[in-house]
Design a protein around this motif. Sequence first.
Motif, PDB file in Angstrom:
ATOM      1  N   CYS A   1      -5.859   7.225 -26.735  1.00 59.10           N
ATOM      2  CA  CYS A   1      -6.012   8.675 -26.726  1.00 59.10           C
ATOM      3  C   CYS A   1      -7.417   9.064 -26.295  1.00 59.10           C
ATOM      4  CB  CYS A   1      -5.670   9.271 -28.084  1.00 59.10           C
ATOM      5  SG  CYS A   1      -6.582   8.600 -29.465  1.00 59.10           S
ATOM      6  N   ASP A   2      -7.533  10.301 -25.872  1.00 60.24           N
ATOM      7  CA  ASP A   2      -8.808  10.877 -25.470  1.00 60.24           C
ATOM      8  C   ASP A   2      -9.760  10.844 -26.660  1.00 60.24           C
ATOM      9  OD1 ASP A   2     -10.869  12.933 -24.976  1.00 60.24           O
ATOM     10  OD2 ASP A   2      -9.630  13.490 -23.258  1.00 60.24           O
ATOM     11  N   TYR A   3     -10.971  10.423 -26.425  1.00 62.43           N
ATOM     12  CA  TYR A   3     -11.990  10.355 -27.475  1.00 62.43           C
ATOM     13  C   TYR A   3     -12.145  11.690 -28.198  1.00 62.43           C
ATOM     14  CZ  TYR A   3     -16.541   9.850 -29.688  1.00 62.43           C
ATOM     15  OH  TYR A   3     -17.566   9.831 -30.596  1.00 62.43           O
ATOM     16  N   LYS A   4     -11.992  12.786 -27.481  1.00 61.17           N
ATOM     17  CA  LYS A   4     -12.189  14.117 -28.057  1.00 61.17           C
ATOM     18  C   LYS A   4     -10.971  14.634 -28.825  1.00 61.17           C
ATOM     19  CE  LYS A   4     -15.644  15.620 -24.729  1.00 61.17           C
ATOM     20  NZ  LYS A   4     -16.032  16.668 -23.775  1.00 61.17           N
ATOM     21  N   ASN A   5      -9.854  13.929 -28.770  1.00 60.13           N
ATOM     22  CA  ASN A   5      -8.630  14.391 -29.439  1.00 60.13           C
ATOM     23  C   ASN A   5      -8.615  13.888 -30.883  1.00 60.13           C
ATOM     24  OD1 ASN A   5      -6.070  15.089 -30.278  1.00 60.13           O
ATOM     25  ND2 ASN A   5      -5.087  14.480 -28.359  1.00 60.13           N
ATOM     26  N   SER A   6      -9.315  14.593 -31.748  1.00 62.28           N
ATOM     27  CA  SER A   6      -9.483  14.142 -33.138  1.00 62.28           C
ATOM     28  C   SER A   6      -8.163  14.078 -33.903  1.00 62.28           C
ATOM     29  CB  SER A   6     -10.488  15.029 -33.869  1.00 62.28           C
ATOM     30  OG  SER A   6     -10.068  16.372 -33.854  1.00 62.28           O
ATOM     31  N   LYS A   7      -7.230  14.988 -33.632  1.00 62.00           N
ATOM     32  CA  LYS A   7      -5.936  14.957 -34.329  1.00 62.00           C
ATOM     33  C   LYS A   7      -5.135  13.717 -33.945  1.00 62.00           C
ATOM     34  CE  LYS A   7      -5.217  19.831 -35.287  1.00 62.00           C
ATOM     35  NZ  LYS A   7      -4.322  20.987 -35.101  1.00 62.00           N
ATOM     36  N   SER A   8      -5.167  13.376 -32.676  1.00 63.52           N
ATOM     37  CA  SER A   8      -4.452  12.188 -32.227  1.00 63.52           C
ATOM     38  C   SER A   8      -5.111  10.916 -32.753  1.00 63.52           C
ATOM     39  CB  SER A   8      -4.389  12.153 -30.698  1.00 63.52           C
ATOM     40  OG  SER A   8      -3.527  11.144 -30.260  1.00 63.52           O
ATOM     41  N   ARG A   9      -6.421  10.889 -32.781  1.00 63.44           N
ATOM     42  CA  ARG A   9      -7.162   9.725 -33.275  1.00 63.44           C
ATOM     43  C   ARG A   9      -6.942   9.512 -34.771  1.00 63.44           C
ATOM     44  NH1 ARG A   9     -13.265   9.589 -31.495  1.00 63.44           N
ATOM     45  NH2 ARG A   9     -13.015   7.611 -32.565  1.00 63.44           N
ATOM     46  N   ALA A  10      -6.739  10.588 -35.522  1.00 62.40           N
ATOM     47  CA  ALA A  10      -6.585  10.480 -36.976  1.00 62.40           C
ATOM     48  C   ALA A  10      -5.370   9.648 -37.367  1.00 62.40           C
ATOM     49  CB  ALA A  10      -6.486  11.872 -37.594  1.00 62.40           C
ATOM     50  N   ILE A  11      -4.340   9.656 -36.542  1.00 63.20           N
ATOM     51  CA  ILE A  11      -3.109   8.939 -36.901  1.00 63.20           C
ATOM     52  C   ILE A  11      -3.313   7.425 -36.922  1.00 63.20           C
ATOM     53  CG2 ILE A  11      -0.724   8.481 -36.171  1.00 63.20           C
ATOM     54  CD1 ILE A  11      -0.641  11.511 -35.388  1.00 63.20           C
ATOM     55  N   PRO A  12      -3.775   6.794 -35.838  1.00 59.67           N
ATOM     56  CA  PRO A  12      -3.975   5.340 -35.930  1.00 59.67           C
ATOM     57  C   PRO A  12      -5.027   4.954 -36.963  1.00 59.67           C
ATOM     58  CG  PRO A  12      -4.842   6.178 -33.848  1.00 59.67           C
ATOM     59  CD  PRO A  12      -4.080   7.296 -34.492  1.00 59.67           C
TER      60      PRO A  12
ATOM     61  N   TYR B   1       5.461  22.427 -36.352  1.00 61.14           N
ATOM     62  CA  TYR B   1       5.622  21.400 -37.395  1.00 61.14           C
ATOM     63  C   TYR B   1       4.343  20.606 -37.630  1.00 61.14           C
ATOM     64  CZ  TYR B   1      10.465  22.583 -36.626  1.00 61.14           C
ATOM     65  OH  TYR B   1      11.644  23.283 -36.515  1.00 61.14           O
ATOM     66  N   SER B   2       3.289  20.985 -36.945  1.00 60.55           N
ATOM     67  CA  SER B   2       2.014  20.276 -37.049  1.00 60.55           C
ATOM     68  C   SER B   2       1.383  20.483 -38.424  1.00 60.55           C
ATOM     69  CB  SER B   2       1.079  20.797 -35.960  1.00 60.55           C
ATOM     70  OG  SER B   2      -0.109  20.067 -35.930  1.00 60.55           O
ATOM     71  N   GLY B   3       0.631  19.481 -38.873  1.00 60.28           N
ATOM     72  CA  GLY B   3      -0.107  19.588 -40.127  1.00 60.28           C
ATOM     73  C   GLY B   3       0.714  19.299 -41.370  1.00 60.28           C
ATOM     74  N   LYS B   4       1.914  18.773 -41.202  1.00 56.09           N
ATOM     75  CA  LYS B   4       2.797  18.493 -42.342  1.00 56.09           C
ATOM     76  C   LYS B   4       3.035  16.994 -42.544  1.00 56.09           C
ATOM     77  CE  LYS B   4       4.914  22.948 -41.896  1.00 56.09           C
ATOM     78  NZ  LYS B   4       5.780  23.764 -41.133  1.00 56.09           N
ATOM     79  N   GLY B   5       2.310  16.176 -41.781  1.00 54.81           N
ATOM     80  CA  GLY B   5       2.438  14.729 -41.915  1.00 54.81           C
ATOM     81  C   GLY B   5       3.609  14.118 -41.165  1.00 54.81           C
ATOM     82  N   TYR B   6       4.327  14.925 -40.395  1.00 53.85           N
ATOM     83  CA  TYR B   6       5.497  14.397 -39.680  1.00 53.85           C
ATOM     84  C   TYR B   6       5.125  13.337 -38.649  1.00 53.85           C
ATOM     85  CZ  TYR B   6       8.508  18.124 -41.553  1.00 53.85           C
ATOM     86  OH  TYR B   6       9.222  18.960 -42.360  1.00 53.85           O
ATOM     87  N   MET B   7       4.053  13.584 -37.884  1.00 51.08           N
ATOM     88  CA  MET B   7       3.716  12.614 -36.835  1.00 51.08           C
ATOM     89  C   MET B   7       3.202  11.320 -37.443  1.00 51.08           C
ATOM     90  SD  MET B   7       4.117  11.861 -33.778  1.00 51.08           S
ATOM     91  CE  MET B   7       4.632  13.415 -33.101  1.00 51.08           C
ATOM     92  N   THR B   8       2.447  11.395 -38.500  1.00 50.73           N
ATOM     93  CA  THR B   8       1.995  10.171 -39.169  1.00 50.73           C
ATOM     94  C   THR B   8       3.206   9.399 -39.690  1.00 50.73           C
ATOM     95  OG1 THR B   8      -0.096  11.212 -39.771  1.00 50.73           O
ATOM     96  CG2 THR B   8       0.550   9.270 -41.028  1.00 50.73           C
ATOM     97  N   GLU B   9       4.153  10.099 -40.278  1.00 54.43           N
ATOM     98  CA  GLU B   9       5.376   9.453 -40.769  1.00 54.43           C
ATOM     99  C   GLU B   9       6.179   8.843 -39.623  1.00 54.43           C
ATOM    100  OE1 GLU B   9       9.528  10.750 -43.004  1.00 54.43           O
ATOM    101  OE2 GLU B   9       7.693  11.876 -43.481  1.00 54.43           O
ATOM    102  N   ALA B  10       6.278   9.572 -38.515  1.00 55.92           N
ATOM    103  CA  ALA B  10       7.012   9.058 -37.354  1.00 55.92           C
ATOM    104  C   ALA B  10       6.353   7.807 -36.783  1.00 55.92           C
ATOM    105  CB  ALA B  10       7.122  10.139 -36.279  1.00 55.92           C
ATOM    106  N   VAL B  11       5.031   7.840 -36.623  1.00 58.04           N
ATOM    107  CA  VAL B  11       4.329   6.677 -36.058  1.00 58.04           C
ATOM    108  C   VAL B  11       4.433   5.492 -37.016  1.00 58.04           C
ATOM    109  CG1 VAL B  11       2.107   5.778 -35.256  1.00 58.04           C
ATOM    110  CG2 VAL B  11       2.864   8.055 -34.552  1.00 58.04           C
ATOM    111  N   THR B  12       4.424   5.743 -38.308  1.00 61.79           N
ATOM    112  CA  THR B  12       4.647   4.658 -39.275  1.00 61.79           C
ATOM    113  C   THR B  12       6.023   4.043 -39.056  1.00 61.79           C
ATOM    114  OG1 THR B  12       3.217   5.695 -40.930  1.00 61.79           O
ATOM    115  CG2 THR B  12       4.823   4.097 -41.735  1.00 61.79           C
ATOM    116  N   GLY B  13       7.038   4.884 -38.910  1.00 60.80           N
ATOM    117  CA  GLY B  13       8.398   4.393 -38.674  1.00 60.80           C
ATOM    118  C   GLY B  13       8.526   3.650 -37.360  1.00 60.80           C
TER     119      GLY B  13
END
Length: 185
Positions: free
Chosen positions: A142-153, A112-124
């Motif tokens: 989050c780990d400095y190197k984890n660019s996908k995780s960093r993108a959300i906040p 389910y990655s790459g569909k905006g679900y986690m961004t929507e979940a974290v917003t909720g």
Amino acid sequence: MKPILIDFPEEFYTERLFIRKSMPGDGKAVYEAIHASLKELKPWMPWAHKEQSEEEIEANIREAHAKFLTREDLRLHIFNKDTGEFIASSGLHRINWNIPKFEIGYWIDTRYSGKGYMTEAVTGITDFAFTDLKARRLEIRCDYKNSKSRAIPEKLGYSLEGILKNEGISADGKDIRDTCIYAKY
């Protein structure tokens, strides 16, 4: 007031998602999601390096459910609102009810990655924490190197308050890592 006496909703919805406390019986879906996502989880999640049976995952979920009831930790499971499919796990951790403040953690089933679900979940979850839990501070670490995780906040307007140098250890235990701290208040 004792945290166990704090009442708040145990489920809520976003546009596409149903988010609720972890429940006994969720183990099979979580087990399948972990195994479908091990390649993507291993660089960031220490627990992904330990082979876990479906029974062990179910036991962990039941422990998380108990901690939710006692308000020690608030693990949340994320489902597709229309299909009921398990998508991700998140939650509010490292709780300080005196402030109150929480840390949001998350991982997603790779399918389910790459569909905006986690961004929507974290917003909720952010809205839930500020509205229902009266949070005064939310953190995402989050780990400095984890660019996908960093993108959300970063996408959600959290402020990067700092990067703690040599603060963590990589999920495989082999390297020292830097940790980013994002916050919203």
